[in-house]
Design an enzyme around this catalytic site. Structure first.
Site, PDB file in Angstrom:
ATOM      1  N   CYS A 336       0.832  -1.208   0.000  1.00 16.94           N
ATOM      2  CA  CYS A 336       0.000   0.000   0.000  1.00 16.94           C
ATOM      3  C   CYS A 336       0.870   1.263   0.000  1.00 16.94           C
ATOM      4  CB  CYS A 336      -0.982  -0.032   1.168  1.00 16.94           C
ATOM      5  SG  CYS A 336      -2.385   1.100   0.946  1.00 16.94           S
ATOM      6  N   HIS A 421      -3.733  -5.343   1.491  1.00 14.28           N
ATOM      7  CA  HIS A 421      -3.412  -5.720   2.865  1.00 14.28           C
ATOM      8  C   HIS A 421      -3.952  -7.119   3.145  1.00 14.28           C
ATOM      9  CE1 HIS A 421      -2.081  -1.720   4.029  1.00 14.28           C
ATOM     10  NE2 HIS A 421      -3.190  -1.200   3.533  1.00 14.28           N
TER      11      HIS A 421
END
Length: 497
Positions: A336, A421
């Protein structure tokens, strides 16, 4: 039955989240329909529900402890700090504003109304709701307008347990002082205490418990012993101050060393938990270039402040070390915000307002921040294994030519980047990824073939339920949940105004 309880704490990281999870697991094993609730959470560790709402990761873990699907009502207000002064406000799973502390006060009444309505909805749906406070209820400078601690308890008539961490030291002063700083009407809801993280002789502790009850008129409902690995899905980076978990005996001949860069605004560092569950994987959180020197894998984790944390990397010399390592072929994984830092360029008029910024240039990617936030639960395949994950980001990455696809991100050589994630929680994918990392790093490391992250998490939640059942006065807790705080609790001096 329609009961509820608020778990407050003397400090952040005192054990509120763990005790709430343990209570949820204990209750559901008794056949009780139970749900967790946290009115307001300040955390950079978050999760996406099945319907696309963002909530605190701890509440998602507590929902798993209760064996239910998490919803936005379990954490109606989530604050995500982007700096020391400003936070993004996520309301019922969607971002609604970026505010500083003073501006936040203007939103308090609306947020209080939403939080109370979410609690009402949960209490209509479940037999019991176990509420978790935030920080400490004795933050008297914040009592006016409080919606997470005694403000919530007063509005909903909730009995309150105060948990203290004895491992920090000074637990009796912390417990007594917490109650004494509250105004009398708040004190009337504080039913008693739980001591957490005890390792020692109970015979030495018991005189203090009796004196605490004599001084406050409130019992200690139990003492929870120290439990390695109890801190799961932590809310904030305070938990990273603890020693790293023991790597255990490697399945192969060598240990695989993983350095995770501890960014100032590190987010969703729970991604690393699945790596730490592998025997023979040694995790280190790094803040200097030297701490990366002997690592077999460097992980750049998520960040709530990508551009600012990238500047920190450069100022500390860590950025140069990561680039040098990558050019030597050493493995690097960006997740991310960390993936965004590996890009060639970042255009950010949203989060930092910095405009165009050079990334580390290790992946042929251009990142542009969008006003809307991407929230999702994507699925895919990597290394021949199914992968399910979640994504939370404003940055939109465009991959240019010259890179191989990797989990909605890309890979060049020994550098991987993904927006997803939780991907490492998928056992088959995690093992295949670590095998390749070990091959690239030249390590004789083989992941254990039978480690299930999901099973380990369930075992930890069961262990928390066991702690509650074995070490707390569960009969007294039942009475507290069903009947509320006992009448006539004494006021502890000096009290509030």
């Amino acid at each position: 039955m329609n009961g509820a309880l608020l778990v407050a704490g003397t400090t952040s990281d005192a054990g509120k989240s763990v005790l709430t999870a343990g209570l949820c697991r204990w209750l559901v094993r008794q056949g009780v329909r139970v749900a967790p609730f946290k009115a307001q959470n300040m955390s950079l560790n978050s999760m996406v529900t099945a319907d696309g709402a963002e909530i605190g990761r701890a509440q998602a873990m507590q929902a798993q402890a209760a064996r239910i699907e998490p919803t936005a009502h379990m954490n109606p207000v989530l604050l995500k700090p982007g700096s020391d002064r400003r936070s993004q406000v996520v309301l019922l799973g969607r971002p609604v504003a970026d505010v500083d502390a003073l501006e936040y006060r203007d939103h308090k009444q609306r947020l209080r109304d939403v939080a109370l309505e979410s609690l009402r909805i949960l209490r209509d749906q479940y037999d019991v709701v176990i509420c978790e406070g935030a920080g400490s209820p004795a933050e008297i400078n914040l009592r006016d307008g409080d919606i997470a601690n005694m403000g919530l308890a007063r509005a909903a008539g909730l009995p309150v347990l105060v948990v203290g961490d004895i491992d920090r030291g000074g637990v009796f002063a912390a417990l007594y002082g917490t109650v004494a700083l509250l105004e009398p009407a708040d004190q009337a809801l504080v039913a008693g205490f739980v001591i957490n993280k005890f390792r020692g002789a109970m015979d030495l502790l018991e005189p203090g418990l009796r004196q605490l009850e004599n001084l406050t008129g409130r019992p200690t409902y139990g003492v929870l012993p120290w439990l390695d690995g109890a801190q799961i899905d932590a809310e904030d980076s305070l938990s990273l101050n603890a020693p790293p978990p023991d790597a255990g005996t490697p399945h192969g001949a060598e240990t695989l060393r993983v350095a995770v860069v501890r960014l100032p605004r590190i987010s969703n560092f729970t991604d690393i938990d699945a790596l730490a569950c592998e025997p023979g994987v040694a995790i280190r959180y790094a803040t200097t270039p030297g701490e990366l020197a002997d690592a077999d894998l460097v992980v750049l984790p998520g960040s709530r402040a990508t551009v600012s944390d990238l500047a920190w990397l450069r100022a500390r010399g860590i950025a140069d070390e990561i680039v040098r390592r990558a050019h030597r072929g050493a493995p690097v994984l960006g997740v991310c915000g960390g993936y965004q830092m590996l890009a060639e360029e970042i255009v950010d008029e949203v989060e930092s307002g910095a405009g165009r910024v050079d990334g580390l240039g290790l992946l042929p990617v251009r990142v542009e921040f969008a006003p809307g936030k991407t929230l999702g639960r994507p699925t895919g395949t990597a290394y021949g294994h199914p992968v399910s994950a979640y994504e939370i980001h404003h940055g939109v990455a465009t991959v240019r030519d010259g890179a191989r696809p990797f989990l909605d991100g890309c890979r060049v050589g020994s550098v991987w980047g993904t927006t997803w994630h939780g991907a490492l929680e998928n056992d088959g994918f995690r093992r295949a990824f670590l095998r390749e990392v070990a091959d690239v790093a030249g390590r004789d490391f083989t992941p254990a073939p039978d480690v299930s992250f999901g099973a380990l998490r369930e075992a930890r939640l069961d262990a928390l339920g066991d702690l509650v059942e074995r070490h707390l006065d569960t009969a007294a807790l039942w009475r507290l949940i069903e009947r509320g705080a006992p009448a006539g609790l004494p006021v502890v001096p000096p009290g509030g105004p």
